[in-house]
Design a protein around this motif. Structure first.
Motif, PDB file in Angstrom:
ATOM      1  N   THR A  90       0.824  -1.211   0.000  1.00  0.00           N
ATOM      2  CA  THR A  90       0.000   0.000   0.000  1.00  0.00           C
ATOM      3  C   THR A  90       0.860   1.264   0.000  1.00  0.00           C
ATOM      4  N   ASP A  91       2.148   1.107   0.343  1.00  0.00           N
ATOM      5  CA  ASP A  91       3.039   2.265   0.295  1.00  0.00           C
ATOM      6  C   ASP A  91       3.227   2.765  -1.145  1.00  0.00           C
ATOM      7  N   ASP A  92       3.008   1.847  -2.069  1.00  0.00           N
ATOM      8  CA  ASP A  92       3.152   2.229  -3.469  1.00  0.00           C
ATOM      9  C   ASP A  92       1.904   2.933  -4.005  1.00  0.00           C
ATOM     10  N   CYS A  93       0.900   3.043  -3.144  1.00  0.00           N
ATOM     11  CA  CYS A  93      -0.333   3.684  -3.605  1.00  0.00           C
ATOM     12  C   CYS A  93      -0.195   5.214  -3.646  1.00  0.00           C
ATOM     13  N   GLY A  94       0.906   5.703  -3.057  1.00  0.00           N
ATOM     14  CA  GLY A  94       1.102   7.144  -3.085  1.00  0.00           C
ATOM     15  C   GLY A  94       0.441   7.833  -1.908  1.00  0.00           C
ATOM     16  N   SER A  95       0.178   9.105  -2.081  1.00  0.00           N
ATOM     17  CA  SER A  95      -0.430   9.909  -1.020  1.00  0.00           C
ATOM     18  C   SER A  95      -1.933   9.706  -0.995  1.00  0.00           C
ATOM     19  N   ASN A  96      -2.503   9.885   0.190  1.00  0.00           N
ATOM     20  CA  ASN A  96      -3.954   9.726   0.297  1.00  0.00           C
ATOM     21  C   ASN A  96      -4.711  10.825  -0.436  1.00  0.00           C
ATOM     22  N   LEU A  97      -3.965  11.770  -0.923  1.00  0.00           N
ATOM     23  CA  LEU A  97      -4.596  12.834  -1.705  1.00  0.00           C
ATOM     24  C   LEU A  97      -4.692  12.468  -3.185  1.00  0.00           C
ATOM     25  N   ASP A  98      -3.974  11.406  -3.528  1.00  0.00           N
ATOM     26  CA  ASP A  98      -4.013  10.994  -4.934  1.00  0.00           C
ATOM     27  C   ASP A  98      -5.374  10.400  -5.261  1.00  0.00           C
ATOM     28  N   PRO A  99      -5.835  10.575  -6.495  1.00  0.00           N
ATOM     29  CA  PRO A  99      -7.162  10.071  -6.868  1.00  0.00           C
ATOM     30  C   PRO A  99      -7.285   8.549  -6.749  1.00  0.00           C
ATOM     31  N   GLY A 100      -6.242   7.839  -7.043  1.00  0.00           N
ATOM     32  CA  GLY A 100      -6.331   6.375  -7.011  1.00  0.00           C
ATOM     33  C   GLY A 100      -5.878   5.738  -5.728  1.00  0.00           C
ATOM     34  N   TYR A 101      -5.623   6.553  -4.696  1.00  0.00           N
ATOM     35  CA  TYR A 101      -5.100   6.013  -3.443  1.00  0.00           C
ATOM     36  C   TYR A 101      -6.116   5.098  -2.756  1.00  0.00           C
ATOM     37  N   GLN A 102      -7.330   5.551  -2.614  1.00  0.00           N
ATOM     38  CA  GLN A 102      -8.337   4.758  -1.899  1.00  0.00           C
ATOM     39  C   GLN A 102      -8.614   3.447  -2.623  1.00  0.00           C
ATOM     40  N   SER A 103      -8.642   3.492  -3.916  1.00  0.00           N
ATOM     41  CA  SER A 103      -8.879   2.270  -4.692  1.00  0.00           C
ATOM     42  C   SER A 103      -7.725   1.291  -4.522  1.00  0.00           C
ATOM     43  N   CYS A 104      -6.497   1.815  -4.464  1.00  0.00           N
ATOM     44  CA  CYS A 104      -5.324   0.949  -4.279  1.00  0.00           C
ATOM     45  C   CYS A 104      -5.346   0.286  -2.904  1.00  0.00           C
ATOM     46  N   VAL A 105      -5.708   1.051  -1.884  1.00  0.00           N
ATOM     47  CA  VAL A 105      -5.783   0.492  -0.524  1.00  0.00           C
ATOM     48  C   VAL A 105      -6.881  -0.557  -0.434  1.00  0.00           C
ATOM     49  N   ASN A 106      -8.001  -0.299  -1.042  1.00  0.00           N
ATOM     50  CA  ASN A 106      -9.115  -1.265  -1.021  1.00  0.00           C
ATOM     51  C   ASN A 106      -8.708  -2.567  -1.689  1.00  0.00           C
ATOM     52  N   ASP A 107      -8.000  -2.466  -2.783  1.00  0.00           N
ATOM     53  CA  ASP A 107      -7.555  -3.682  -3.477  1.00  0.00           C
ATOM     54  C   ASP A 107      -6.589  -4.479  -2.609  1.00  0.00           C
ATOM     55  N   ALA A 108      -5.698  -3.775  -1.906  1.00  0.00           N
ATOM     56  CA  ALA A 108      -4.755  -4.459  -1.028  1.00  0.00           C
ATOM     57  C   ALA A 108      -5.480  -5.131   0.136  1.00  0.00           C
ATOM     58  N   SER A 109      -6.482  -4.474   0.685  1.00  0.00           N
ATOM     59  CA  SER A 109      -7.255  -5.047   1.803  1.00  0.00           C
ATOM     60  C   SER A 109      -7.991  -6.307   1.365  1.00  0.00           C
ATOM     61  N   VAL A 110      -8.591  -6.229   0.198  1.00  0.00           N
ATOM     62  CA  VAL A 110      -9.293  -7.413  -0.328  1.00  0.00           C
ATOM     63  C   VAL A 110      -8.323  -8.562  -0.526  1.00  0.00           C
ATOM     64  N   SER A 111      -7.130  -8.268  -0.984  1.00  0.00           N
ATOM     65  CA  SER A 111      -6.133  -9.322  -1.203  1.00  0.00           C
ATOM     66  C   SER A 111      -5.702  -9.956   0.121  1.00  0.00           C
ATOM     67  N   ILE A 112      -5.555  -9.115   1.169  1.00  0.00           N
ATOM     68  CA  ILE A 112      -5.170  -9.641   2.483  1.00  0.00           C
ATOM     69  C   ILE A 112      -6.256 -10.573   3.019  1.00  0.00           C
ATOM     70  N   ILE A 113      -7.523 -10.153   2.935  1.00  0.00           N
ATOM     71  CA  ILE A 113      -8.641 -10.983   3.422  1.00  0.00           C
ATOM     72  C   ILE A 113      -8.734 -12.279   2.622  1.00  0.00           C
ATOM     73  N   ALA A 114      -8.556 -12.171   1.325  1.00  0.00           N
ATOM     74  CA  ALA A 114      -8.612 -13.369   0.478  1.00  0.00           C
ATOM     75  C   ALA A 114      -7.490 -14.342   0.825  1.00  0.00           C
TER      76      ALA A 114
END
Length: 255
Positions: free
Chosen positions: A132-156
């Motif tokens: 998730t560190d590669d998702c950039g700053s939380n101000l970036d437009p794609g940051y939240q989507s990147c974090v969500n994808d990482a969370s889903v991968s962890i749960i899976a």
């Protein structure tokens, strides 16, 4: 005319054709000769009509014969802990101490497998979290989507590890009991699970029934599984059958 014996050389002084004195006439029994048994009585050494005959290979009534089963299969011998099982003969029912010991050994084996799989799953989850560190700053437009994808991968990943653990325990308990009648713990303590009516290994169907009942009980905070494994203590038949054994028609015996 003479009234004497016409044959002076006849020592018996009898007419020709007459039997000598002291000898019975032909066809008639005489004294000292074997007599024929009365009617209805068979001669010695010969069976008579109307008399019960013993069939070859069949023991007399009320007497057990060699090679004939004396005890019905599945019956206990005076509640002494021994039981008669087809193809196995008289065997000893496994004590609860040995069974619990075997269960502890199996728990250690499964615990080691679970530890290995958990470590693999945790390492994978940590790797995904760092990504998730590669998702950039939380101000970036794609940051939240990147974090969500990482969370889903962890749960899976964690659910995948859990599913793999269940699969391994299924293969360990179900297949080993079904095919050879013993897990590693039971092998170590000289125990075996057999079908009560055949003495053979349970097979896939009975083995699955025996495995699934404690698993279903485990969903109730594992209380159901514990009660299932302790249920042989409640068996008043003397066979120490648990609820899962009764459902599957199995017994645990000493090899």
């Amino acid at each position: 005319m003479s009234f004497g014996d016409p044959n002076p050389n006849n020592p018996y002084g009898q007419q020709p054709g007459q039997q000598p004195q002291g000898q019975p006439p032909q066809g008639q029994p005489g004294y000292g000769y074997p007599q024929q048994a009365p009617q209805g009585v068979p001669p010695q050494g010969q069976p008579g009509y109307g008399y019960p005959q013993q069939q070859p290979g069949v023991p007399p009534q009320g007497q057990p014969g060699y090679g004939y089963p004396q005890q019905a299969p599945g019956t206990l011998q005076a509640n002494s802990g021994y039981i008669n099982i087809p193809t196995l003969g008289t065997v000893e029912v496994a004590s609860m101490g040995r069974r619990l010991g075997a269960r502890c050994i199996d728990a250690v084996v499964i615990g080691v497998l679970y530890g290995i799989l958990s470590a693999i799953g945790l390492a994978s989850a940590l790797g995904l979290a760092k990504s998730t560190d590669d998702c950039g700053s939380n101000l970036d437009p794609g940051y939240q989507s990147c974090v969500n994808d990482a969370s889903v991968s962890i749960i899976a990943t964690m659910f995948g590890v859990l599913a793999l653990f269940i699969l391994i325990t299924l293969l360990y308990e179900w297949l080993l009991i079904s095919l050879i009648g013993a897990t590693l713990g039971k092998k170590a303590l000289g125990l075996k699970v057999v079908k009560e009516n055949t003495g053979m290994a349970p097979g896939l169907g009975a083995g699955f029934i025996r495995w699934i009942i404690p698993i279903v009980g485990a969903f109730l905070c594992y209380i159901g599984a514990i009660l299932t494994y302790l249920s042989p203590f409640f068996d008043n038949s003397g066979k120490l059958q648990g609820w899962h054994d009764r459902a599957a028609g199995t017994l645990v015996i000493k090899q």
